[in-house]
Write a protein that holds these residues in place. Structure first.
Motif, short mmCIF file in Angstrom:
data_model
loop_
_atom_site.label_atom_id
_atom_site.label_comp_id
_atom_site.label_asym_id
_atom_site.label_seq_id
_atom_site.Cartn_x
_atom_site.Cartn_y
_atom_site.Cartn_z
N PHE A 87 0.75 -1.25 -0.14
CA PHE A 87 -0.05 0.02 -0.14
C PHE A 87 0.76 1.21 0.17
CE2 PHE A 87 -2.43 -3.35 2.27
CZ PHE A 87 -3.15 -3.49 1.28
N ASN A 88 1.78 1.23 -0.81
CA ASN A 88 2.93 2.53 -1.04
C ASN A 88 2.33 3.58 -1.76
OD1 ASN A 88 4.79 4.18 -1.23
ND2 ASN A 88 6.32 2.44 -1.64
N ASP A 89 1.69 4.52 -1.54
CA ASP A 89 1.02 5.42 -2.60
C ASP A 89 1.94 5.63 -3.56
OD1 ASP A 89 -1.16 5.00 -0.99
OD2 ASP A 89 -0.87 7.10 0.00
N GLU A 90 3.23 5.98 -3.19
CA GLU A 90 4.32 6.36 -4.18
C GLU A 90 4.36 5.31 -5.53
OE1 GLU A 90 9.00 7.33 -4.15
OE2 GLU A 90 7.86 8.19 -2.52
N GLY A 91 4.65 4.10 -5.13
CA GLY A 91 4.62 3.04 -5.97
C GLY A 91 3.33 3.01 -6.67
N VAL A 92 2.37 3.17 -6.18
CA VAL A 92 1.08 2.96 -7.02
C VAL A 92 0.95 3.96 -8.00
CG1 VAL A 92 -1.75 3.22 -6.90
CG2 VAL A 92 -0.11 1.70 -5.31
N LEU A 93 1.12 5.17 -7.58
CA LEU A 93 1.13 6.50 -8.43
C LEU A 93 2.21 6.48 -9.39
CD1 LEU A 93 0.39 9.18 -5.82
CD2 LEU A 93 -1.19 8.21 -7.52
N LYS A 94 3.50 5.76 -9.30
CA LYS A 94 4.52 5.40 -10.21
C LYS A 94 3.83 4.70 -11.41
CE LYS A 94 9.36 4.66 -10.34
NZ LYS A 94 10.26 4.06 -9.52
N HIS A 95 3.27 3.53 -10.98
CA HIS A 95 2.73 2.92 -11.89
C HIS A 95 1.40 2.72 -12.26
CE1 HIS A 95 6.81 0.86 -11.78
NE2 HIS A 95 6.78 0.94 -10.47
N ASN A 96 0.50 3.73 -12.23
CA ASN A 96 -0.67 3.99 -12.25
C ASN A 96 -1.45 3.48 -13.40
OD1 ASN A 96 0.41 6.23 -13.56
ND2 ASN A 96 -1.40 7.42 -13.14
N LEU A 97 -0.67 3.69 -14.67
CA LEU A 97 -1.42 3.07 -15.82
C LEU A 97 -1.34 1.63 -15.99
CD1 LEU A 97 -2.43 4.08 -18.43
CD2 LEU A 97 -0.37 4.16 -19.44
N LYS A 98 -0.26 1.03 -15.31
CA LYS A 98 -0.31 -0.43 -15.51
C LYS A 98 -1.22 -1.05 -14.59
CE LYS A 98 4.84 -0.65 -16.61
NZ LYS A 98 6.05 -0.71 -15.98
N ILE A 99 -1.26 -0.46 -13.07
CA ILE A 99 -2.21 -1.01 -12.53
C ILE A 99 -3.44 -0.91 -13.01
CG2 ILE A 99 -3.12 -0.81 -9.88
CD1 ILE A 99 -0.03 -0.33 -9.32
N GLY A 100 -4.00 0.41 -13.58
CA GLY A 100 -5.29 0.76 -13.83
C GLY A 100 -5.78 -0.36 -14.87
N ILE A 101 -4.78 -0.36 -15.84
CA ILE A 101 -5.20 -1.58 -16.90
C ILE A 101 -5.36 -2.93 -16.39
CG2 ILE A 101 -4.17 -2.57 -19.11
CD1 ILE A 101 -2.88 0.20 -19.73
N LEU A 102 -4.62 -3.31 -15.67
CA LEU A 102 -4.56 -4.49 -15.03
C LEU A 102 -6.14 -4.88 -14.15
CD1 LEU A 102 -3.40 -7.36 -14.01
CD2 LEU A 102 -2.72 -5.91 -12.00
N PHE A 103 -6.64 -3.65 -13.47
CA PHE A 103 -7.78 -3.76 -12.81
C PHE A 103 -9.16 -3.82 -13.65
CE2 PHE A 103 -6.62 -1.52 -8.50
CZ PHE A 103 -6.06 -2.82 -7.94
N ILE A 104 -8.86 -2.96 -14.98
CA ILE A 104 -9.78 -2.89 -16.11
C ILE A 104 -9.98 -4.45 -16.50
CG2 ILE A 104 -10.31 -2.32 -18.23
CD1 ILE A 104 -9.16 0.57 -17.35
N VAL A 105 -8.69 -5.27 -16.73
CA VAL A 105 -8.71 -6.50 -17.55
C VAL A 105 -9.42 -7.30 -16.60
CG1 VAL A 105 -7.19 -8.22 -18.33
CG2 VAL A 105 -6.76 -6.08 -19.13
N LEU A 106 -8.98 -7.36 -15.33
CA LEU A 106 -9.47 -8.28 -14.40
C LEU A 106 -11.01 -7.93 -14.16
CD1 LEU A 106 -6.71 -8.31 -11.63
CD2 LEU A 106 -7.35 -9.97 -13.10
N ILE A 142 -13.27 -6.89 -16.55
CA ILE A 142 -13.80 -7.44 -17.75
C ILE A 142 -14.08 -8.82 -17.57
CG2 ILE A 142 -13.70 -7.67 -19.97
CD1 ILE A 142 -12.62 -4.84 -20.20
N ILE A 143 -12.84 -9.62 -17.11
CA ILE A 143 -12.83 -11.12 -16.99
C ILE A 143 -13.88 -11.61 -16.08
CG2 ILE A 143 -11.55 -13.04 -16.20
CD1 ILE A 143 -8.94 -11.58 -17.52
N ILE A 144 -14.06 -10.94 -14.80
CA ILE A 144 -14.84 -11.26 -13.72
C ILE A 144 -16.20 -11.26 -14.12
CG2 ILE A 144 -15.51 -10.69 -11.33
CD1 ILE A 144 -12.62 -10.18 -10.67
N LEU A 145 -16.59 -10.00 -14.84
CA LEU A 145 -18.01 -9.71 -15.25
C LEU A 145 -18.16 -10.69 -16.45
CD1 LEU A 145 -18.04 -5.89 -15.42
CD2 LEU A 145 -19.29 -7.28 -13.86
N TYR A 146 -17.42 -11.05 -17.25
CA TYR A 146 -17.58 -11.99 -18.56
C TYR A 146 -17.77 -13.31 -17.83
CZ TYR A 146 -16.82 -15.00 -22.46
OH TYR A 146 -16.94 -15.71 -23.67
N ILE A 147 -17.09 -13.88 -16.79
CA ILE A 147 -17.37 -15.08 -16.14
C ILE A 147 -18.43 -15.28 -15.49
CG2 ILE A 147 -16.63 -16.54 -14.43
CD1 ILE A 147 -13.55 -15.84 -15.21
#
Length: 82
Positions: A49-68, A70-75
């Motif tokens: 829960f390191n805010d600096e790390g999350v903000l540094k990789h916000n695009l990667k984490i955001g895309i990961l959450f979006i993909v997950l 979509i997969i969960i909703l699809y299933i």
């Protein structure tokens, strides 16, 4: 479709068993090892829960959450009982 439903039920049962074990272990730790809870909490704050790390990789984490999401909703839509 019956086979798919059985797989879904088995998967949900496994998730519920994992959550039940996690809650049981958490309760035991709160009662008998509160110092360990504090150490795990500090470790989690530093690593997960390191805010600096999350903000540094916000695009990667955001895309990961979006993909997950979509997969969960699809299933859920595909395996919903009809």
């Amino acid at each position: 479709m019956g086979s798919d439903f059985n797989v879904l039920v088995a998967s949900l049962r496994a998730v519920m068993q994992f959550l039940g074990a996690l809650i049981l272990i958490s309760g035991l730790m709160l009662c008998f090892a509160p110092g360990l809870i504090k150490k795990l909490n500090d470790l989690g704050k530093r690593l997960l829960f390191n805010d600096e790390g999350v903000l540094k990789h916000n695009l990667k984490i955001g895309i990961l959450f979006i993909v997950l999401g979509i997969i969960i909703l699809y299933i859920n839509i595909c395996f919903a009982p009809r």
